[in-house]
Design a protein around this motif. Structure first.
Motif, PDB file in Angstrom:
ATOM      1  N   ARG A 263       0.576  -1.192  -0.128  1.00 55.56           N
ATOM      2  CA  ARG A 263       0.087  -0.087  -0.008  1.00 55.56           C
ATOM      3  C   ARG A 263       0.914   1.110   0.124  1.00 55.56           C
ATOM      4  O   ARG A 263       0.308   2.622   0.222  1.00 55.56           O
TER       5      ARG A 263
ATOM      6  N   GLU B 274       0.337   5.084  -1.268  1.00 58.13           N
ATOM      7  CA  GLU B 274      -1.117   5.607  -1.285  1.00 58.13           C
ATOM      8  C   GLU B 274      -1.095   6.596  -0.033  1.00 58.13           C
ATOM      9  O   GLU B 274      -0.616   6.487   0.949  1.00 58.13           O
TER      10      GLU B 274
ATOM     11  N   VAL C 233      -5.852   7.900   4.589  1.00 57.74           N
ATOM     12  CA  VAL C 233      -7.373   8.488   4.892  1.00 57.74           C
ATOM     13  C   VAL C 233      -7.178   9.615   6.031  1.00 57.74           C
ATOM     14  O   VAL C 233      -7.006   9.395   7.017  1.00 57.74           O
TER      15      VAL C 233
ATOM     16  N   LEU D  62     -13.515   2.009   6.592  1.00 59.21           N
ATOM     17  CA  LEU D  62     -11.986   1.778   6.657  1.00 59.21           C
ATOM     18  C   LEU D  62     -11.909   0.468   6.776  1.00 59.21           C
ATOM     19  O   LEU D  62     -12.624  -0.394   7.049  1.00 59.21           O
TER      20      LEU D  62
ATOM     21  N   ASP E 201      -5.195   0.091   5.558  1.00 61.71           N
ATOM     22  CA  ASP E 201      -5.487   1.537   5.279  1.00 61.71           C
ATOM     23  C   ASP E 201      -4.536   2.248   6.210  1.00 61.71           C
ATOM     24  O   ASP E 201      -4.460   1.977   7.207  1.00 61.71           O
ATOM     25  N   GLN E 202      -4.042   3.515   5.507  1.00 60.19           N
ATOM     26  CA  GLN E 202      -3.211   4.204   6.415  1.00 60.19           C
ATOM     27  C   GLN E 202      -4.285   5.648   6.741  1.00 60.19           C
ATOM     28  O   GLN E 202      -4.954   6.142   5.912  1.00 60.19           O
TER      29      GLN E 202
ATOM     30  N   ARG F  53      -0.864   2.754  10.388  1.00 57.63           N
ATOM     31  CA  ARG F  53      -1.705   1.698   9.902  1.00 57.63           C
ATOM     32  C   ARG F  53      -2.772   1.167  10.605  1.00 57.63           C
ATOM     33  O   ARG F  53      -2.756   1.169  11.899  1.00 57.63           O
TER      34      ARG F  53
END
Length: 250
Positions: free
Chosen positions: A62, A65, A68, A86, A90-91, A169
């Motif tokens: 990831r 990217e 969020v 989420l 996802d970051q 993370r």
């Protein structure tokens, strides 16, 4: 002719080359068994390391990217529905978070629970100091929103007077590693939340730091392929040795 006479005739006809072939078969069989055990062990170990590394490798891929950005989680404009979208790896980044149950810590990390995001945050940074607001006789002024949090039993007054900004993370409860599950369980019980609604946030973690897990998977794959190749080589040698022996008992 009796079986004993047949055996004597067979032994008379046997030569040194035949017994060398018998010896070669035994050696090939031993090599096959040893390499078979080695291959089974390496495959089991390789599968284990690959299975525990897949989620971390997913985070590595990831990289690049943008995170969020949840913004100010105390703001009236904060959209809580974004939390539902989420997913693991996802970051995320956030500001002005409420810090609760921050007494839990290890030698390296501090942990806290957020009643606003339902995040359990792990960070290597120091937690904001609440002691001034906990002192007896200290008057803590609260805004209308903060009064609602306290009267609704969602936070203590001193929790609301400090804040935390983080980025890192995100891992959903269902994908949480084993070491984190007791921590998440403790936070869920303390906050009165459904544990499945919690997310673990590893503050400060960056995808580039997870390249080691990709190397681990590649190394495990190479190890498995190498040992499987050695096993196939031993199997071919054993079959070849058997064909060179004419004794039907083999």
């Amino acid at each position: 002719m009796s079986e004993a006479e047949d055996g004597l005739e067979f032994l008379e006809q046997a030569d040194d080359e035949y017994f060398q072939r018998l010896k070669a078969v035994k050696e090939a069989r031993f090599r096959l068994g040893f390499r078979g055990l080695l291959t089974a062990a390496s495959v089991a170990i390789g599968i284990y390391f690959i299975s525990i590394s897949m989620a971390d490798v997913g985070f590595y891929f990831r990289k690049g990217e943008p995170p969020v950005d949840l913004g100010d989680v105390r703001s009236k404009t904060f959209d809580r529905s974004r939390l539902d979208s989420l997913v693991t790896n996802d970051q995320v980044s956030f500001r002005n978070d409420v810090v609760m149950f921050d007494e839990l810590k290890t030698e390296e990390f501090n942990f806290y629970y957020s009643p606003l995001t339902h995040f359990v945050v792990r960070t290597a940074r120091e937690m904001p100091d609440k002691e001034l607001y906990r002192l007896r006789g200290t008057v803590v002024e609260l805004t209308e929103w903060e009064v609602g949090m306290v009267t609704g039993r969602r936070a203590f007054a001193w929790d609301l007077k400090v804040a935390f900004d983080g980025a890192g993370r995100l891992i959903r409860w269902a994908d949480a590693p084993q070491w984190a599950r007791p921590i998440l369980s403790y936070m869920a019980n303390s906050g009165g939340d459904d544990i499945e609604s919690l997310c673990l946030v590893l503050d400060g973690d960056d995808p580039d730091e997870y390249s080691v897990y990709l190397y681990l998977i590649v190394g495990a794959g190479v190890l498995m392929l190498a040992t499987i190749g050695f096993f196939v080589d031993a199997l071919v040698r054993w079959l070849r040795a058997r064909r060179h022996v004419k004794d039907p008992g083999w």
